[in-house]
Scaffold this active site. Structure first.
Site, mmCIF file in Angstrom:
data_model
loop_
_atom_site.group_PDB
_atom_site.id
_atom_site.type_symbol
_atom_site.label_atom_id
_atom_site.label_comp_id
_atom_site.label_asym_id
_atom_site.label_seq_id
_atom_site.Cartn_x
_atom_site.Cartn_y
_atom_site.Cartn_z
ATOM 1 N N ALA A 126 50.660 -49.249 92.492
ATOM 2 C CA ALA A 126 51.791 -48.424 92.049
ATOM 3 C C ALA A 126 52.894 -48.308 93.096
ATOM 4 O O ALA A 126 54.069 -48.281 92.770
ATOM 5 C CB ALA A 126 51.295 -47.023 91.670
ATOM 6 N N HIS A 127 52.509 -48.256 94.378
ATOM 7 C CA HIS A 127 53.510 -47.851 95.382
ATOM 8 C C HIS A 127 54.480 -48.948 95.813
ATOM 9 O O HIS A 127 55.346 -48.707 96.637
ATOM 10 C CB HIS A 127 52.830 -47.203 96.597
ATOM 11 N N ASN A 176 53.614 -61.141 99.915
ATOM 12 C CA ASN A 176 54.271 -59.936 100.432
ATOM 13 C C ASN A 176 55.254 -60.226 101.566
ATOM 14 O O ASN A 176 56.182 -59.473 101.778
ATOM 15 C CB ASN A 176 53.230 -58.906 100.876
ATOM 16 N N GLN A 213 52.571 -57.355 94.499
ATOM 17 C CA GLN A 213 54.009 -57.541 94.752
ATOM 18 C C GLN A 213 54.762 -58.044 93.520
ATOM 19 O O GLN A 213 55.986 -58.156 93.563
ATOM 20 C CB GLN A 213 54.224 -58.541 95.898
ATOM 21 N N CYS A 252 50.438 -55.718 114.998
ATOM 22 C CA CYS A 252 50.311 -55.279 116.385
ATOM 23 C C CYS A 252 48.858 -54.922 116.652
ATOM 24 O O CYS A 252 48.352 -53.931 116.152
ATOM 25 C CB CYS A 252 51.190 -54.061 116.623
ATOM 26 N N THR A 267 44.182 -52.845 97.307
ATOM 27 C CA THR A 267 43.118 -53.199 98.246
ATOM 28 C C THR A 267 41.753 -53.046 97.576
ATOM 29 O O THR A 267 40.916 -53.953 97.627
ATOM 30 C CB THR A 267 43.185 -52.299 99.506
HETATM 31 C C1 LIG Z 1 50.501 -53.781 99.380
HETATM 32 C C2 LIG Z 1 49.636 -54.917 99.032
HETATM 33 C C3 LIG Z 1 48.260 -54.774 98.885
HETATM 34 C C4 LIG Z 1 47.557 -53.466 99.159
HETATM 35 O O1 LIG Z 1 47.846 -52.534 98.163
HETATM 36 P P1 LIG Z 1 47.419 -50.994 98.333
HETATM 37 O O2 LIG Z 1 47.695 -50.418 96.993
HETATM 38 O O3 LIG Z 1 48.297 -50.454 99.408
HETATM 39 O O4 LIG Z 1 45.993 -50.974 98.688
HETATM 40 C C5 LIG Z 1 47.516 -55.865 98.525
HETATM 41 N N1 LIG Z 1 48.094 -57.050 98.317
HETATM 42 C C6 LIG Z 1 49.408 -57.248 98.448
HETATM 43 C C7 LIG Z 1 49.994 -58.590 98.186
HETATM 44 C C8 LIG Z 1 50.219 -56.194 98.818
HETATM 45 O O5 LIG Z 1 51.537 -56.385 98.959
#
Ligand SMILES: *Cc1c(COP(=O)(O)O)cnc(C)c1O
Length: 389
Positions: A205-206, A156, A184, A328, A76
């Site tokens: 990373a997550h 995503n 992604q 939501c 983000t």
């Molecule tokens: C998860 C995601 C984000 C946000 O990433 P964060 O590290 O949670 O801020 C941005 N773009 C895409 C396509 C995502 O899947």
């Protein structure tokens, strides 16, 4: 088998145990807890070394130089840096147009809307029914007034992969810069910035078995640096101030290094599980997959179940953790804007489910999910649980 079965890897992944070990080493008195910016003692030097290693690991995965990697708090923030930061760096220039797509993550869409309010023109491309933005679609709207093109690598919700190399080439032909949100795709699809003429990438990373709250921004050497979004101290070449989160960074580095080594093997296994799920779900009446099956990440399957109310259906599937893609907002449920942009009706979008499979998914879990979904779907169709406005 752990219930509910986790099939929401595109929302976030558990942290790989090897990553947890690396992170733990950076926390306590016996570990690398120092401030990486402390230049006068060994605590700082050790922490700085951990950061250097991670920076190399992240750069390696995408074919970059470690000096081209800036740490942020996540994708983000990297998206904000790319879009707002690049626009601010060019405030005095004549190019005032930004091109993106209607299926981007909110982390790209919201900064674009913000810039619209500041007087920039933003074009939101809509993909075809397959979810793909073609270079020709981009060519149509590119002109010499275009400052930046921002198009995501992997979506995503539908998992569709865009040809960012070809899209970046088109942007450059008009003198525009190119950014891609790779949250992604990193660690799942090969990214090589030596072959793809991209200028900026957002990494996270997550989504790839690292911790939440850490990400990175790739900025190609020689390309205009974005203005910082966060100021104070001048860390990260002035692009992102704040004490570097050593444990998060070491974790991200380890996650990316593991992904680099195990991507091929992971993808093969995940694809087999996804195909098993797809085969069974598509045998059910009035079901179909959203988005291209050819240009798609292994772990994603987005399916529309027609003739039922998607929200009620999900409620009945308490023992599997999946996503409807519906945001939501207070009392109202909005259908996925991604599926809508691809041409699905409100009803279809409401009755669609994203399944996302990952490193720790087992065959037993897939079979359990298939069984539960099949039974519930047949039952709800018989009971006439239709979508009503
Ligand atoms: C998860 C995601 C984000 C946000 O990433 P964060 O590290 O949670 O801020 C941005 N773009 C895409 C396509 C995502 O899947």
């Amino acid at each position: 088998m752990k219930l509910p079965v986790y099939l929401d890897y595109a929302a976030t992944t558990p942290v790989d145990p090897r990553v947890i070990t690396k992170m733990t080493e950076c926390l306590g008195l016996e570990g690398r807890f120092g401030n990486p910016a402390s230049k006068s003692h060994v605590y700082g030097w050790n922490a700085a070394e951990s950061v250097d290693i991670a920076r190399e690991q992240i750069a390696d995965l995408i074919g970059a130089d470690s000096r081209e990697i800036v740490f942020t708090s996540g994708a983000t923030e990297s998206d904000n840096l790319a879009i707002i930061g690049v626009a601010m760096a060019h405030q005095k220039g004549s190019r005032k147009k930004i091109i993106t797509s209607a299926i981007e993550h909110k982390a790209v869409l919201d900064p674009c809307h913000y810039l619209e309010n500041l007087g920039f023109e933003v074009v939101f491309l809509t993909p075809g029914r397959d979810g793909i933005i073609t270079p020709d679609m981009l060519e149509e709207v590119l002109d010499d007034n275009t400052l930046l093109v921002s198009l995501m690598h992997v979506n995503n919700e539908i998992g569709v992969i865009q040809d960012i190399g070809a899209l970046a080439e088109k942007a450059h032909a008009h003198g525009a810069l190119f950014h891609s949100d790779c949250a992604q795709s990193a660690g799942k699809v090969v990214i090589d910035v030596r072959k793809m003429p991209v200028d900026y990438l957002s990494l996270c990373a997550h989504k790839i078995y690292g911790p939440k709250g850490i990400g990175a921004f790739f900025v190609r050497k020689g390309v205009v640096r974005p203005f910082p979004v966060i100021r104070g101290g001048g860390h990260e070449m002035g692009m992102r101030s704040g004490t570097l989160a050593t444990h998060q960074i070491a974790g991200m580095g380890e996650a990316f290094a593991i992904a680099g080594k195990e991507m091929k093997k992971d993808n093969e296994r995940i694809r087999a599980l996804r195909d098993r799920l797809a085969e069974k779900l598509l045998e059910l009446p009035e079901t179909s997959v959203n988005g291209s099956m050819e240009s798609r990440v292994e772990g994603n399957l987005n399916v529309t179940f027609r003739g039922i109310n998607g929200e009620n259906f999900i409620l009945a599937l308490r023992n599997i953790a999946v996503s409807t893609g519906s945001a939501c907002t207070s009392a109202s449920l909005n259908p996925s804007y991604v599926l809508k942009a691809m041409g699905l009706s409100d009803e279809e979008a409401h009755s669609s489910i994203r399944f996302s499979i990952g490193r720790f998914t087992t065959e037993e879990e897939i079979d359990y999910a298939v069984d539960l979904i099949s039974k519930e779907y047949i039952k709800q169709r018989k009971a006439g649980n239709l979508w009503k406005i």
